[in-house]
Design a protein around this motif. Structure first.
Motif: not given
Length: 300
Positions: A235, A266, A268, A270
């Motif tokens: 992330s 979480f 996000s 990445y």
């Protein structure tokens, strides 16, 4: 007068069932149901209703959990890779040689990469009509290659330096060296495209599959001769990520899901990194951006 005949010793199985009330009727119904094709389930139901037999039904096995390492978690265990080198800081210097020498030693140096324990270095001839498969693994940030002093050997060479931390590979850098009858300090830019010893994977993603508490993102790739692939997802805004080594051309990454309408760390963008490996040969990694949010996902 009541029948006083004692039970026959050793009578088991169906012999014990026959005295039960309704046994004969249950058998007739059971056989009739099977014979007329009503199906096994209907036959079992009639058997249970007439003879009050108990049949245990075993449910199917639960779905297998995702493979280890493919689940996005907080603070994942990731390989500790060397820091990225700067190709502009590579230098090349001919080792002094006598005019009568039939070969020349060219020394390449670069600043040490953080956390690097060794470097896999290759030097290849980049023009046509000649081959020079130079390769070395060194622990110091320098490597010397011997080049023949012949007209056929003169030309462009490409240096590749891959830093390693134990078995964990970092990102390679490339540099061009112009070799001639008068060796000089002339390292310059080398375009990395198409130079990886294993072709860079072409990555694609399928639609996000949402479950009650997780969401699965299938990723696949083609075009590389790797026998295994190191897949890393990190992330950009939180400590979430995953890393796994897989064989074949794909992986399904499992993300956690938040309650409907709620944000979560979480969710996000990445950084996706896929590096092909074939035996002792490590290719160049490919980088992509994966977006994961409750509304969906994307690969860029």
């Amino acid at each position: 007068m009541k029948d006083q005949t004692p039970p026959v010793a050793g009578r088991t199985g169906a012999g014990r069932l026959r005295p039960l009330p309704g046994f004969r009727a249950a058998v007739v119904v059971f056989l009739a149901t099977v014979l007329v094709g009503a199906g096994t389930l209907a036959a079992v139901a009639n058997w249970q209703q007439s003879a009050t037999a108990t049949i245990a039904i075993t449910a199917g096995a639960p779905a297998a959990p995702p493979p280890a390492g493919t689940v996005v978690t907080a603070n994942p265990v990731l390989a500790v890779r060397p820091t990225v080198l700067d190709p502009e800081q590579v230098t090349c210097q001919p080792v002094p040689a006598q005019p009568t020498d039939k070969a020349a030693d060219i020394k390449f140096t670069w600043p040490a990469a953080g956390r690097a324990t060794s470097y896999v270095v290759t030097l290849s001839y980049d023009d046509k009509g000649y081959s020079y498969p130079g390769a070395a693994t060194v622990t110091a940030p320098a490597a010397t290659f011997t080049l023949q002093r012949t007209a056929a050997a003169y030309g462009h060479y490409v240096l590749r330096v891959l830093p390693m931390n134990g078995a964990d590979a970092g990102d390679p850098i490339y540099r061009t060296y112009q070799y001639s009858a008068e060796p000089a300090d002339n390292c310059y830019y080398a375009r990395p495209d198409g130079r990886s010893p294993l072709a860079i994977p072409v990555v694609s993603a399928q639609a996000l599959v949402k479950g009650a508490t997780t969401a699965a993102l299938p990723l696949s790739w083609t075009g590389s001769a790797g026998t295994s692939y190191v897949v890393t997802l990190v992330s950009a805004t939180s400590g979430y990520g995953m890393e796994a080594t897989v064989s074949g051309g794909g992986i399904t990454v499992t993300f956690p899901r938040a309650a409907s309408g709620q944000g979560a760390p979480f969710h996000s963008n990445y950084s996706l990194r896929i590096q092909p490996v074939n035996g002792t040969t490590v290719g160049d990694p490919v980088y992509k951006t994966v977006q994961y949010y409750d509304w969906g996902s994307g690969l860029y």
